[in-house]
Design a protein around this motif. Structure first.
Motif, PDB file in Angstrom:
ATOM      1  N   GLU A  18       1.928   4.630  18.583  1.00 44.45           N
ATOM      2  CA  GLU A  18       0.647   4.043  18.993  1.00 44.45           C
ATOM      3  C   GLU A  18       0.716   2.519  18.943  1.00 44.45           C
ATOM      4  O   GLU A  18       0.111   1.843  19.764  1.00 44.45           O
ATOM      5  CB  GLU A  18      -0.492   4.557  18.103  1.00 44.45           C
ATOM      6  N   ALA A  19       1.466   1.970  17.983  1.00 40.48           N
ATOM      7  CA  ALA A  19       1.603   0.517  17.871  1.00 40.48           C
ATOM      8  C   ALA A  19       2.324  -0.047  19.095  1.00 40.48           C
ATOM      9  O   ALA A  19       1.917  -1.079  19.650  1.00 40.48           O
ATOM     10  CB  ALA A  19       2.347   0.148  16.590  1.00 40.48           C
ATOM     11  N   ASP A  20       3.387   0.621  19.529  1.00 39.95           N
ATOM     12  CA  ASP A  20       4.114   0.164  20.717  1.00 39.95           C
ATOM     13  C   ASP A  20       3.240   0.273  21.962  1.00 39.95           C
ATOM     14  O   ASP A  20       3.238  -0.613  22.822  1.00 39.95           O
ATOM     15  CB  ASP A  20       5.397   0.970  20.910  1.00 39.95           C
ATOM     16  N   ARG A  21       2.487   1.370  22.059  1.00 41.60           N
ATOM     17  CA  ARG A  21       1.582   1.556  23.197  1.00 41.60           C
ATOM     18  C   ARG A  21       0.528   0.455  23.215  1.00 41.60           C
ATOM     19  O   ARG A  21       0.270  -0.162  24.248  1.00 41.60           O
ATOM     20  CB  ARG A  21       0.929   2.929  23.124  1.00 41.60           C
ATOM     21  N   ALA A  22      -0.067   0.199  22.070  1.00 42.44           N
ATOM     22  CA  ALA A  22      -1.099  -0.836  21.979  1.00 42.44           C
ATOM     23  C   ALA A  22      -0.532  -2.209  22.324  1.00 42.44           C
ATOM     24  O   ALA A  22      -1.182  -3.001  23.019  1.00 42.44           O
ATOM     25  CB  ALA A  22      -1.714  -0.844  20.591  1.00 42.44           C
ATOM     26  N   ALA A  23       0.690  -2.486  21.867  1.00 41.52           N
ATOM     27  CA  ALA A  23       1.314  -3.777  22.160  1.00 41.52           C
ATOM     28  C   ALA A  23       1.569  -3.915  23.658  1.00 41.52           C
ATOM     29  O   ALA A  23       1.334  -4.982  24.247  1.00 41.52           O
ATOM     30  CB  ALA A  23       2.611  -3.927  21.375  1.00 41.52           C
ATOM     31  N   PHE A  24       2.038  -2.840  24.297  1.00 36.49           N
ATOM     32  CA  PHE A  24       2.292  -2.896  25.734  1.00 36.49           C
ATOM     33  C   PHE A  24       0.989  -3.083  26.500  1.00 36.49           C
ATOM     34  O   PHE A  24       0.902  -3.920  27.400  1.00 36.49           O
ATOM     35  CB  PHE A  24       3.010  -1.636  26.229  1.00 36.49           C
ATOM     36  N   ILE A  25      -0.027  -2.322  26.150  1.00 36.13           N
ATOM     37  CA  ILE A  25      -1.309  -2.426  26.861  1.00 36.13           C
ATOM     38  C   ILE A  25      -1.918  -3.808  26.643  1.00 36.13           C
ATOM     39  O   ILE A  25      -2.491  -4.400  27.564  1.00 36.13           O
ATOM     40  CB  ILE A  25      -2.257  -1.281  26.464  1.00 36.13           C
ATOM     41  N   TYR A  53       0.453  -5.394  38.325  1.00 35.02           N
ATOM     42  CA  TYR A  53      -0.141  -4.560  37.271  1.00 35.02           C
ATOM     43  C   TYR A  53       0.301  -3.102  37.437  1.00 35.02           C
ATOM     44  O   TYR A  53       0.785  -2.476  36.494  1.00 35.02           O
ATOM     45  CB  TYR A  53      -1.670  -4.677  37.316  1.00 35.02           C
ATOM     46  N   VAL A  54       0.140  -2.584  38.637  1.00 31.42           N
ATOM     47  CA  VAL A  54       0.485  -1.181  38.897  1.00 31.42           C
ATOM     48  C   VAL A  54       1.983  -0.949  38.689  1.00 31.42           C
ATOM     49  O   VAL A  54       2.387   0.053  38.079  1.00 31.42           O
ATOM     50  CB  VAL A  54       0.026  -0.754  40.309  1.00 31.42           C
ATOM     51  N   LEU A  62       2.885   5.082  32.317  1.00 30.99           N
ATOM     52  CA  LEU A  62       1.524   5.366  31.862  1.00 30.99           C
ATOM     53  C   LEU A  62       0.898   6.388  32.807  1.00 30.99           C
ATOM     54  O   LEU A  62       1.142   6.338  34.019  1.00 30.99           O
ATOM     55  CB  LEU A  62       0.667   4.098  31.877  1.00 30.99           C
ATOM     56  N   PRO A  63       0.097   7.294  32.282  1.00 29.41           N
ATOM     57  CA  PRO A  63      -0.589   8.247  33.162  1.00 29.41           C
ATOM     58  C   PRO A  63      -1.548   7.507  34.107  1.00 29.41           C
ATOM     59  O   PRO A  63      -2.116   6.474  33.743  1.00 29.41           O
ATOM     60  CB  PRO A  63      -1.380   9.141  32.189  1.00 29.41           C
ATOM     61  N   PHE A  64      -1.729   8.035  35.311  1.00 29.17           N
ATOM     62  CA  PHE A  64      -2.590   7.387  36.303  1.00 29.17           C
ATOM     63  C   PHE A  64      -3.982   7.121  35.749  1.00 29.17           C
ATOM     64  O   PHE A  64      -4.562   6.066  36.002  1.00 29.17           O
ATOM     65  CB  PHE A  64      -2.687   8.225  37.589  1.00 29.17           C
ATOM     66  N   GLU A  65      -4.524   8.071  34.989  1.00 34.01           N
ATOM     67  CA  GLU A  65      -5.866   7.890  34.437  1.00 34.01           C
ATOM     68  C   GLU A  65      -5.932   6.646  33.556  1.00 34.01           C
ATOM     69  O   GLU A  65      -6.905   5.902  33.591  1.00 34.01           O
ATOM     70  CB  GLU A  65      -6.303   9.120  33.626  1.00 34.01           C
ATOM     71  N   ASP A  66      -4.877   6.407  32.771  1.00 36.68           N
ATOM     72  CA  ASP A  66      -4.834   5.215  31.922  1.00 36.68           C
ATOM     73  C   ASP A  66      -4.754   3.954  32.771  1.00 36.68           C
ATOM     74  O   ASP A  66      -5.418   2.949  32.481  1.00 36.68           O
ATOM     75  CB  ASP A  66      -3.637   5.258  30.966  1.00 36.68           C
ATOM     76  N   GLY A  72     -10.195  -1.023  35.382  1.00 37.58           N
ATOM     77  CA  GLY A  72     -11.589  -1.201  35.768  1.00 37.58           C
ATOM     78  C   GLY A  72     -12.617  -0.292  35.175  1.00 37.58           C
ATOM     79  O   GLY A  72     -13.779  -0.352  35.578  1.00 37.58           O
ATOM     80  N   ILE A  73     -12.257   0.546  34.213  1.00 32.31           N
ATOM     81  CA  ILE A  73     -13.243   1.480  33.682  1.00 32.31           C
ATOM     82  C   ILE A  73     -13.531   1.215  32.205  1.00 32.31           C
ATOM     83  O   ILE A  73     -14.666   1.105  31.788  1.00 32.31           O
ATOM     84  CB  ILE A  73     -12.812   2.940  33.903  1.00 32.31           C
TER      85      ILE A  73
END
Length: 102
Positions: A18-25, A53-54, A62-66, A72-73
């Motif tokens: 989760e830390a790596d994901r959060a850092a990437f996002i 970005y895409v 990353l999943p499309f929903e993410d 924008g959501i």
């Protein structure tokens, strides 16, 4: 964080941290906000910022929903953070839809 700083190595398919994901996002958000702000009132540059970005998001698997939610959501979303005009937001949405339907 400077614009176009290198993306942190992250792959959502193989990395469950989760830390790596959060850092990437966090990086993806900051980088995209900076690109969008620099591209204000320039539809071609806005389109390129969305494309970047895409591409980064897809490269990280990353999943499309993410990808959609981060742009924008979600609150705060990238478009809110970039404080774009309504016309620029419409250009961003159009660019995202064009890329998704290509």
């Amino acid at each position: 964080m400077s614009i176009n700083s290198p993306a942190p190595a992250y792959n959502a398919s193989t990395n469950t941290s989760e830390a790596d994901r959060a850092a990437f996002i966090s990086w993806l958000t900051a980088n995209t906000v900076a690109e969008l702000q620099a591209a204000r009132d320039n539809e071609a540059a806005l389109h390129q910022a969305v494309k970047n970005y895409v591409q980064h998001a897809l490269a990280a698997e990353l999943p499309f929903e993410d990808i959609e939610e981060i742009l924008g959501i979600n609150e705060p979303c990238i478009m809110d953070l970039a404080e774009l005009s309504e016309a620029d937001e419409e250009a961003v949405v159009d660019a995202f839809e064009d890329l998704c339907n290509a």
